[in-house]
Design a protein around this motif. Structure first.
Motif, PDB file in Angstrom:
ATOM      1  N   UNK A  37      -2.652  -0.933 -91.411  1.00 47.97           N
ATOM      2  CA  UNK A  37      -1.192  -0.810 -91.540  1.00 47.97           C
ATOM      3  C   UNK A  37      -0.484  -2.145 -91.724  1.00 47.97           C
ATOM      4  N   UNK A  38      -1.164  -3.087 -92.367  1.00 46.72           N
ATOM      5  CA  UNK A  38      -0.554  -4.361 -92.739  1.00 46.72           C
ATOM      6  C   UNK A  38      -0.508  -4.430 -94.264  1.00 46.72           C
ATOM      7  N   UNK A  39       0.683  -4.617 -94.804  1.00 47.51           N
ATOM      8  CA  UNK A  39       0.860  -4.633 -96.260  1.00 47.51           C
ATOM      9  C   UNK A  39       1.228  -6.031 -96.733  1.00 47.51           C
ATOM     10  N   UNK A  40       0.430  -6.546 -97.675  1.00 47.58           N
ATOM     11  CA  UNK A  40       0.678  -7.837 -98.308  1.00 47.58           C
ATOM     12  C   UNK A  40       0.775  -7.636 -99.809  1.00 47.58           C
ATOM     13  N   UNK A  41       1.205  -8.660-100.512  1.00 48.60           N
ATOM     14  CA  UNK A  41       1.315  -8.585-101.968  1.00 48.60           C
ATOM     15  C   UNK A  41       0.397  -9.619-102.612  1.00 48.60           C
ATOM     16  N   UNK A  42      -0.449  -9.155-103.514  1.00 50.03           N
ATOM     17  CA  UNK A  42      -1.316 -10.067-104.249  1.00 50.03           C
ATOM     18  C   UNK A  42      -0.508 -10.782-105.321  1.00 50.03           C
TER      19      UNK A  42
END
Length: 359
Positions: free
Chosen positions: A314-319
């Motif tokens: 439940x951790x969202x990052x952006x590439x």
């Protein structure tokens, strides 16, 4: 138990607070296209005062705000705007200034800190003696803070120099201030002073300020009068927009003071990432709420793989690139969220599986 998502993709992902929802529910509204919506007018008056400009206009998005601003200043097709090669307007706004406005972008290399060399800007200004061959330079655009440079801030001194250059050649200066309040807090300079040299500014309400929707463009009364016509042309003339502006007013009252905390969390996260073997952060570039970090070859993991592992927790990052990721802090990310994120990244990079809970 439903886990809270730690959403670090952008500061645009914040949800309206209870205070915002309450303000939206009771907002006094009317038809804004007819200039009668009182809550919208309150927000516009407030933003004009904060930025030190004569007037303001609420628009649905920062992209529309920048497009309108460029088209007002470059009101003859075939005009040219000077802007950074790594600027949001040039890269992320669908080429709207060209496809819709017939405005030619002339790019100048952005430095690592988001600036463009003054000499390079001046060299890019077209010689009017050859205007039979060249587009006509009418506008210079800056971005503060500069997103693709990691949220770095343009100083008052630099912006003033660009303003002097613009006036020397009878050009206009527009500032894409999507995260202008972040720059103001980081530099310790009032917003109005930071944009004093600008003829127009766009300020996003749904990024660092945490409102759900919208941006505001500011400038002279004549500029805003022309901008309002263009807003209608582009489909941005909304009716009871006070419902949205009510949330933005709450954001100005409650969230500006939280921005410094966002910057501190970004610094904590950046330092923690830099201490993980196989990751690298340019700490000098972490001035506001944005953190870019690189995955070194020794880590033996791609950015996409790391994103996939973190999403399971439940951790969202952006590439950003195959070996580069972006993290953006906002007021709905807590200090414990930062530590949990660092722990999960550490384990993912080290190839250790972990559970979905937090201690």
């Amino acid at each position: 138990m439903v886990m809270k998502k730690v959403d670090l993709r952008s500061d645009t992902v914040t949800k309206p607070t209870e205070a915002m929802r309450a303000a939206m529910a009771i907002a006094e509204v009317d038809d804004d296209v007819l200039n009668f919506d009182p809550t919208t007018r309150r927000l516009e008056t407030e933003m004009a005062m904060i930025t030190g400009k004569e007037a303001a206009l609420f628009v649905p998005s920062g992209t529309m705000g920048n497009l309108i601003s460029v088209l007002v200043h470059c009101d003859v097709r075939g005009s040219e705007v000077i802007l950074g090669h790594d600027s949001h307007i040039f890269i992320y706004e669908n080429g709207g200034i060209s496809t819709i406005g017939g405005v030619h972008p002339r790019t100048v290399m952005n430095n690592k800190d988001g600036t463009m060399d003054i000499e390079s800007i001046e060299a890019a200004i077209r010689n009017k003696n050859f205007e039979i061959c060249y587009p006509t330079t009418r506008l210079i655009c800056l971005e503060n803070s500069h997103a693709n440079s990691g949220g770095r801030c343009l100083s008052v001194e630099y912006t003033d120099k660009v303003g002097v250059l613009a006036r020397k050649y009878e050009l206009k200066l527009h500032i894409d201030g999507a995260r202008l309040f972040n720059a103001s807090i980081a530099l310790g300079v009032p917003v109005h002073r930071l944009v004093q040299a600008a003829d127009s500014v766009s300020v996003c309400l749904s990024k660092g300020l945490g409102a759900p929707i919208g941006s505001v463009i500011v400038g002279s009364k004549s500029f805003i009068a022309k901008a309002k016509i263009l807003r209608k042309t582009l489909g941005g003339g909304m009716r009871q927009s006070g419902v949205l502006c009510a949330a933005a007013l709450v954001a100005l009252q409650e969230n500006v003071q939280k921005i410094e905390g966002d910057h501190k969390k970004a610094r904590t996260l950046a330092e923690g990432l830099n201490n993980i073997k196989g990751l690298k952060v340019d700490l000098a570039a972490v001035e506001t709420n944005i953190v870019f970090f690189d995955i070194l070859e020794e880590a033996n993991i791609t950015a996409q793989k790391l994103c996939n592992i973190l999403e399971e927790h439940d951790i969202l990052l952006m590439q950003d690139k195959p070996k580069r990721l972006r993290i953006v802090l906002h007021h709905q990310i807590s200090a414990s969220d930062v530590q949990f994120t660092l722990s999960c990244i550490q384990k993912a990079v080290n190839g250790v599986s972990q559970g979905n809970g937090r201690s």
